[in-house]
Write a protein that holds these residues in place. Structure first.
Motif, PDB file in Angstrom:
ATOM      1  N   GLU A  50      34.325  50.917  45.347  1.00 15.66           N
ATOM      2  CA  GLU A  50      33.443  51.472  46.368  1.00 15.66           C
ATOM      3  C   GLU A  50      32.160  50.650  46.510  1.00 15.66           C
ATOM      4  O   GLU A  50      31.676  50.409  47.620  1.00 15.66           O
ATOM      5  CB  GLU A  50      33.094  52.927  46.044  1.00 15.66           C
ATOM      6  N   LYS A  51      31.630  50.228  45.372  1.00 16.29           N
ATOM      7  CA  LYS A  51      30.415  49.421  45.406  1.00 16.29           C
ATOM      8  C   LYS A  51      30.668  48.097  46.116  1.00 16.29           C
ATOM      9  O   LYS A  51      29.854  47.645  46.938  1.00 16.29           O
ATOM     10  CB  LYS A  51      29.922  49.167  43.977  1.00 16.29           C
ATOM     11  N   ILE A  52      31.793  47.465  45.822  1.00 15.33           N
ATOM     12  CA  ILE A  52      32.128  46.182  46.462  1.00 15.33           C
ATOM     13  C   ILE A  52      32.338  46.376  47.959  1.00 15.33           C
ATOM     14  O   ILE A  52      31.907  45.542  48.770  1.00 15.33           O
ATOM     15  CB  ILE A  52      33.387  45.566  45.814  1.00 15.33           C
ATOM     16  N   LYS A  53      32.971  47.483  48.332  1.00 17.00           N
ATOM     17  CA  LYS A  53      33.181  47.785  49.751  1.00 17.00           C
ATOM     18  C   LYS A  53      31.837  47.847  50.485  1.00 17.00           C
ATOM     19  O   LYS A  53      31.672  47.237  51.553  1.00 17.00           O
ATOM     20  CB  LYS A  53      33.927  49.109  49.885  1.00 17.00           C
TER      21      LYS A  53
ATOM     22  N   ASP B 287      21.817  49.044  62.956  1.00 17.07           N
ATOM     23  CA  ASP B 287      22.217  49.114  64.364  1.00 17.07           C
ATOM     24  C   ASP B 287      23.472  48.299  64.654  1.00 17.07           C
ATOM     25  O   ASP B 287      23.893  48.175  65.811  1.00 17.07           O
ATOM     26  CB  ASP B 287      21.074  48.604  65.256  1.00 17.07           C
ATOM     27  N   ILE B 288      24.046  47.722  63.618  1.00  9.66           N
ATOM     28  CA  ILE B 288      25.203  46.832  63.805  1.00  9.66           C
ATOM     29  C   ILE B 288      26.459  47.505  63.256  1.00  9.66           C
ATOM     30  O   ILE B 288      26.435  48.122  62.189  1.00  9.66           O
ATOM     31  CB  ILE B 288      24.970  45.486  63.081  1.00  9.66           C
ATOM     32  N   THR B 289      27.550  47.396  64.003  1.00 13.39           N
ATOM     33  CA  THR B 289      28.833  47.929  63.532  1.00 13.39           C
ATOM     34  C   THR B 289      29.757  46.772  63.187  1.00 13.39           C
ATOM     35  O   THR B 289      29.793  45.749  63.886  1.00 13.39           O
ATOM     36  CB  THR B 289      29.500  48.804  64.609  1.00 13.39           C
ATOM     37  N   VAL B 290      30.485  46.933  62.093  1.00 14.51           N
ATOM     38  CA  VAL B 290      31.452  45.912  61.658  1.00 14.51           C
ATOM     39  C   VAL B 290      32.718  46.618  61.190  1.00 14.51           C
ATOM     40  O   VAL B 290      32.711  47.807  60.874  1.00 14.51           O
ATOM     41  CB  VAL B 290      30.894  45.041  60.500  1.00 14.51           C
ATOM     42  N   LYS B 291      33.780  45.876  61.132  1.00 12.13           N
ATOM     43  CA  LYS B 291      35.062  46.405  60.656  1.00 12.13           C
ATOM     44  C   LYS B 291      35.017  46.523  59.135  1.00 12.13           C
ATOM     45  O   LYS B 291      34.546  45.624  58.449  1.00 12.13           O
ATOM     46  CB  LYS B 291      36.185  45.475  61.080  1.00 12.13           C
ATOM     47  N   GLU B 292      35.510  47.656  58.631  1.00  8.08           N
ATOM     48  CA  GLU B 292      35.505  47.843  57.177  1.00  8.08           C
ATOM     49  C   GLU B 292      36.446  46.843  56.510  1.00  8.08           C
ATOM     50  O   GLU B 292      37.510  46.513  57.055  1.00  8.08           O
ATOM     51  CB  GLU B 292      35.938  49.269  56.812  1.00  8.08           C
ATOM     52  N   PRO B 293      36.102  46.352  55.317  1.00  9.25           N
ATOM     53  CA  PRO B 293      36.966  45.398  54.624  1.00  9.25           C
ATOM     54  C   PRO B 293      38.253  46.079  54.137  1.00  9.25           C
ATOM     55  O   PRO B 293      38.243  47.265  53.785  1.00  9.25           O
ATOM     56  CB  PRO B 293      36.111  44.930  53.445  1.00  9.25           C
ATOM     57  N   SER B 294      39.348  45.340  54.141  1.00  4.88           N
ATOM     58  CA  SER B 294      40.618  45.875  53.650  1.00  4.88           C
ATOM     59  C   SER B 294      40.618  45.886  52.130  1.00  4.88           C
ATOM     60  O   SER B 294      39.777  45.247  51.477  1.00  4.88           O
ATOM     61  CB  SER B 294      41.784  45.015  54.146  1.00  4.88           C
ATOM     62  N   GLU B 295      41.600  46.592  51.549  1.00  4.74           N
ATOM     63  CA  GLU B 295      41.695  46.632  50.086  1.00  4.74           C
ATOM     64  C   GLU B 295      41.960  45.236  49.526  1.00  4.74           C
ATOM     65  O   GLU B 295      41.446  44.888  48.460  1.00  4.74           O
ATOM     66  CB  GLU B 295      42.800  47.595  49.642  1.00  4.74           C
ATOM     67  N   ASP B 296      42.732  44.449  50.255  1.00  5.94           N
ATOM     68  CA  ASP B 296      42.994  43.079  49.787  1.00  5.94           C
ATOM     69  C   ASP B 296      41.699  42.263  49.719  1.00  5.94           C
ATOM     70  O   ASP B 296      41.489  41.489  48.776  1.00  5.94           O
ATOM     71  CB  ASP B 296      43.993  42.383  50.722  1.00  5.94           C
ATOM     72  N   GLU B 297      40.826  42.433  50.745  1.00  7.87           N
ATOM     73  CA  GLU B 297      39.535  41.722  50.742  1.00  7.87           C
ATOM     74  C   GLU B 297      38.682  42.144  49.550  1.00  7.87           C
ATOM     75  O   GLU B 297      38.055  41.316  48.879  1.00  7.87           O
ATOM     76  CB  GLU B 297      38.765  42.027  52.035  1.00  7.87           C
ATOM     77  N   ILE B 298      38.698  43.460  49.288  1.00  5.08           N
ATOM     78  CA  ILE B 298      37.885  43.983  48.181  1.00  5.08           C
ATOM     79  C   ILE B 298      38.397  43.447  46.848  1.00  5.08           C
ATOM     80  O   ILE B 298      37.615  42.992  46.001  1.00  5.08           O
ATOM     81  CB  ILE B 298      37.893  45.524  48.188  1.00  5.08           C
ATOM     82  N   ARG B 299      39.746  43.472  46.674  1.00  6.51           N
ATOM     83  CA  ARG B 299      40.326  42.971  45.420  1.00  6.51           C
ATOM     84  C   ARG B 299      40.055  41.481  45.245  1.00  6.51           C
ATOM     85  O   ARG B 299      39.734  41.005  44.138  1.00  6.51           O
ATOM     86  CB  ARG B 299      41.831  43.231  45.384  1.00  6.51           C
ATOM     87  N   GLU B 300      40.170  40.743  46.315  1.00  6.27           N
ATOM     88  CA  GLU B 300      39.949  39.298  46.243  1.00  6.27           C
ATOM     89  C   GLU B 300      38.494  38.985  45.872  1.00  6.27           C
ATOM     90  O   GLU B 300      38.220  38.095  45.060  1.00  6.27           O
ATOM     91  CB  GLU B 300      40.298  38.660  47.599  1.00  6.27           C
TER      92      GLU B 300
ATOM     93  N   PHE C 124      36.481  40.959  44.199  1.00 10.87           N
ATOM     94  CA  PHE C 124      36.294  41.332  42.796  1.00 10.87           C
ATOM     95  C   PHE C 124      36.834  40.248  41.874  1.00 10.87           C
ATOM     96  O   PHE C 124      36.192  39.880  40.878  1.00 10.87           O
ATOM     97  CB  PHE C 124      37.009  42.663  42.518  1.00 10.87           C
ATOM     98  N   LYS C 125      37.988  39.712  42.231  1.00  6.66           N
ATOM     99  CA  LYS C 125      38.625  38.681  41.402  1.00  6.66           C
ATOM    100  C   LYS C 125      37.746  37.430  41.309  1.00  6.66           C
ATOM    101  O   LYS C 125      37.618  36.815  40.241  1.00  6.66           O
ATOM    102  CB  LYS C 125      39.984  38.329  42.012  1.00  6.66           C
ATOM    103  N   LYS C 126      37.119  37.047  42.426  1.00  6.81           N
ATOM    104  CA  LYS C 126      36.303  35.830  42.451  1.00  6.81           C
ATOM    105  C   LYS C 126      34.903  36.033  41.835  1.00  6.81           C
ATOM    106  O   LYS C 126      34.250  35.056  41.486  1.00  6.81           O
ATOM    107  CB  LYS C 126      36.137  35.345  43.903  1.00  6.81           C
ATOM    108  N   ASN C 127      34.469  37.299  41.743  1.00  4.70           N
ATOM    109  CA  ASN C 127      33.105  37.558  41.276  1.00  4.70           C
ATOM    110  C   ASN C 127      33.068  38.542  40.108  1.00  4.70           C
ATOM    111  O   ASN C 127      32.153  39.362  39.989  1.00  4.70           O
ATOM    112  CB  ASN C 127      32.261  38.116  42.428  1.00  4.70           C
ATOM    113  N   LYS C 128      34.058  38.438  39.226  1.00  4.37           N
ATOM    114  CA  LYS C 128      34.159  39.383  38.114  1.00  4.37           C
ATOM    115  C   LYS C 128      32.904  39.434  37.260  1.00  4.37           C
ATOM    116  O   LYS C 128      32.528  40.482  36.733  1.00  4.37           O
ATOM    117  CB  LYS C 128      35.361  39.013  37.235  1.00  4.37           C
ATOM    118  N   GLU C 129      32.244  38.275  37.123  1.00  7.74           N
ATOM    119  CA  GLU C 129      31.065  38.211  36.240  1.00  7.74           C
ATOM    120  C   GLU C 129      29.924  39.113  36.737  1.00  7.74           C
ATOM    121  O   GLU C 129      29.026  39.460  35.985  1.00  7.74           O
ATOM    122  CB  GLU C 129      30.571  36.768  36.099  1.00  7.74           C
ATOM    123  N   LYS C 130      29.969  39.509  38.026  1.00  4.87           N
ATOM    124  CA  LYS C 130      28.934  40.387  38.566  1.00  4.87           C
ATOM    125  C   LYS C 130      29.141  41.842  38.162  1.00  4.87           C
ATOM    126  O   LYS C 130      28.204  42.639  38.201  1.00  4.87           O
ATOM    127  CB  LYS C 130      28.916  40.317  40.101  1.00  4.87           C
ATOM    128  N   TYR C 131      30.348  42.174  37.778  1.00  4.10           N
ATOM    129  CA  TYR C 131      30.714  43.576  37.597  1.00  4.10           C
ATOM    130  C   TYR C 131      30.969  43.867  36.116  1.00  4.10           C
ATOM    131  O   TYR C 131      32.107  43.975  35.666  1.00  4.10           O
ATOM    132  CB  TYR C 131      31.901  43.927  38.488  1.00  4.10           C
TER     133      TYR C 131
END
Length: 618
Positions: free
Chosen positions: A477-480, A204-217, A219-226
């Motif tokens: 897409e998964k990170i998004k 029931d909650i709406t939020v702004k979609e993350p930008s590509e920069d947010e997604i890349r950042e 991924f960079k900080k949490n590489k061990e998860k992927y």
């Protein structure tokens, strides 16, 4: 041992415990985990140096079969029934467990003395008359008539029970329960509470979609998860039994033999009409017996004392299937005459007295009625055997020439898979069995035949993609989606935290006041154990902290609690004893699992299958 009895109920189910209970305990032991190299074919199994041979297996089997016949009353016992019960396998497991029990007990220098055996048997009411032991001759008679075995055989079983109890007592002596934990567990089982709660679903909650920069950042900080897990590809052939069904035939003779061997499947159970008086205590039972002895009618006594179904109708029960009764009820009714009244029968914690009014014996469906279903069943069985035979041939040839050529030789085509993770469905196999099999072999190796849902599989491993670090493009897409979910969760938690302060909750949130027990789920809310603990300990009238669950945020306050404290203190000792027993049972099972895994077990499948066929054939 018989001569040792001078002064002096092994319960009716004492041997049933051995036949069934030990099977449950034996689940820890690896069934067929080893092979016996060399040695005589009459040895079925070796357990830590001790052997089980065919004669001892057969002796145990026939003793247990006699007891089953006794308990089944008029119900027929067929070869098919014994196969479905897996009686030969269960007997062997029971014998193996007995050996394992002795070997574990010997590590603790535990044994059962003759005196302990005598004392135990003399205390059992089934071997007493007016509270006194019946004597050696009557004891022998009762053992043979009730348990269908010799006195030495019977006493060996009793020794195992005593040894089991001694081992359990030693192993669980240090198990304790914490007073606070017991009280908490009691409250979880018995307390009710009035709760006001708010549940805010993330959907029931709406939020702004993350930008590509947010997604890349991220991924960079949490590489061990992927990480991309290891994947494998290969070839496989499935020999479907269902596709072979039209290639097999079933003769009229085979249908008749199956019907004869499995007649119990086609039986219509016996039915009984009878009167029943059911009471909860021995005092009530004595009153019932006194009034029946005075000649008061069974129906009147039933109306007055019975707590069972149809008590107001004199306890009359009409056309009750024998399969729906307890073994004790069925056993008596099967042998009783019309208008005969039973002695008291103990069923669970109740006492019953029965009076037979009439019985309808077991009948059987005629062969013509079930011929089609038997033919279909036998065709499937034969088709599976044919599929197994073809699979064996393909597997043998594939080891020499490869799966593709071997499959072609027998009219099959090897299917190729894409790279897949372990257990992942592939084209032609939605079950994941093929990819699972690929992870059991070396590159180029042939595996099988593996039993599938419709037949048999043979699999060959072609290539392996090792585990590797994932690329951004593979996980963007998964990170998004993950970031959107995190934003929704954080927003929901902040809104609820503010709402608790102001008292103004979101209109789209679920806001309710209800009375609950801890065993009842709160509809739509996936509570975890930590939250249940907070429900128990939360101060009255105070809002909790906000809990974030998978699908929504949750906040609550307890307005009142309802618990009968006087009843709690009265029941707590018994509750604590039950809880302690569960703890001991869990600890003992874990101990058996650990110790039995250290014992080497060898299994001669060929000898067992022959012995199994022999005993079932008789």
């Amino acid at each position: 041992m018989l001569r040792k009895f001078r002064k002096s109920k092994v319960m009716k189910n004492i041997i049933l415990w051995l036949v069934i209970g030990v099977f449950i305990l034996f689940v820890f032991v690896a069934w067929g985990s080893g092979k016996i190299s060399g040695g005589s074919q009459i040895t079925i199994a070796k357990i830590g140096g001790e052997q089980i041979d065919v004669p001892s297996f057969e002796k145990e089997y026939y003793a247990q079969l006699d007891m089953i016949r006794d308990r089944m009353g008029n119900q027929p016992i067929t070869k098919g029934m014994l196969e479905r019960m897996r009686l030969p396998e269960r007997i062997l497991q029971s014998m193996e467990y007995s050996i394992i029990l002795r070997q574990i007990a010997s590590k603790f220098k535990l044994k059962v003395t003759d005196k302990e055996l005598v004392n135990y048997i003399e205390r059992q009411s089934i071997f007493q008359k007016n509270g006194v032991f019946v004597g050696p001759r009557e004891y022998q008679r009762r053992v043979i008539s009730l348990y269908r075995m010799s006195v030495p055989q019977f006493e060996k079983k009793v020794r195992e029970i005593i040894l089991e109890r001694k081992l359990r007592a030693v192993i669980t002596a240090g198990v304790r329960t914490n007073k606070k934990e017991v009280e908490k567990a009691y409250r979880l089982n018995n307390e009710k509470y009035q709760i006001e709660y708010v549940y805010y679903p993330y959907e029931d909650i709406t939020v702004k979609e993350p930008s590509e920069d947010e997604i890349r950042e991220y991924f960079k900080k949490n590489k061990e998860k992927y990480i991309v897990p290891e994947k494998r590809e290969g070839d496989f052939v499935e020999i479907s039994a269902f596709k072979l069904k039209n290639q097999v035939t079933v003769t009229p003779k085979e249908i008749r033999e199956y019907y004869s061997d499995n007649k119990d499947i086609f039986s219509i159970p016996e039915k009984y009409s009878f009167y029943r008086i059911l009471v909860k205590s021995e005092d009530q039972l004595k009153k019932v017996q006194e009034e029946l002895t005075k000649g008061i009618s069974f129906q009147k006594v039933a109306k007055k004392y019975s707590k069972g179904k149809n008590a107001e109708k004199g306890g009359y029960l009409k056309d009750v299937s024998g399969l729906s009764m307890s073994p004790e009820e069925r056993q008596w009714l099967s042998k009783a005459e019309v208008n005969q009244i039973s002695q008291p029968i103990k069923v669970k914690n109740n006492y019953e007295i029965l009076k037979l009014d009439g019985k309808t014996p077991i009948t059987f469906k005629k062969l013509d009625e079930v011929k089609t279903s038997i033919e279909s069943r036998l065709k499937i069985d034969k088709a599976y055997k044919l599929a197994s035979s073809i699979a064996d041939k393909i597997y043998r040839d594939a080891k020499k020439s490869g799966l593709e050529k071997a499959a072609k030789k027998y009219g099959y085509t090897a299917e190729k898979t894409d790279f897949a993770e372990k257990g992942e469905p592939v084209k032609g196999d939605p079950t994941g069995l093929v990819s699972t099999a690929l992870f059991t072999m070396e590159k180029g190796g042939i595996g099988g035949p593996f039993k599938s849902y419709s037949g048999y599989l043979i699999v060959q491993l072609r290539a392996i993609q090792p585990l590797r670090q994932g690329k951004y493009e593979e996980f963007a897409e998964k990170i998004k989606d993950e970031l959107i979910a995190m934003k929704k969760k954080n927003k929901a938690m902040k809104i609820l935290e503010k709402s608790v302060e102001t008292g103004n909750f979101p209109k789209v949130a679920v806001h309710k006041k209800e009375i609950h027990s801890y065993s009842e789920p709160i509809e739509g809310v996936e509570l975890d154990y930590k939250t249940y603990e907070e429900l128990l300990d939360s101060p009255l009238g105070k809002w909790s902290s906000v809990h974030a669950f998978k699908k929504g945020a949750f906040v609550f306050r307890i307005d009142s609690r309802e618990l009968d404290k006087e009843k709690m203190w009265k029941e707590l000792p018994k509750f604590r004893a039950q809880m302690l027993q569960r703890e001991k049972d869990n600890f003992y099972r874990a101990f058996l699992q650990k110790e039995s895994s250290k014992i080497k077990i060898g299994f001669n499948r060929k000898a067992f299958e022959k012995a199994r066929k022999d005993v079932l054939g008789k």
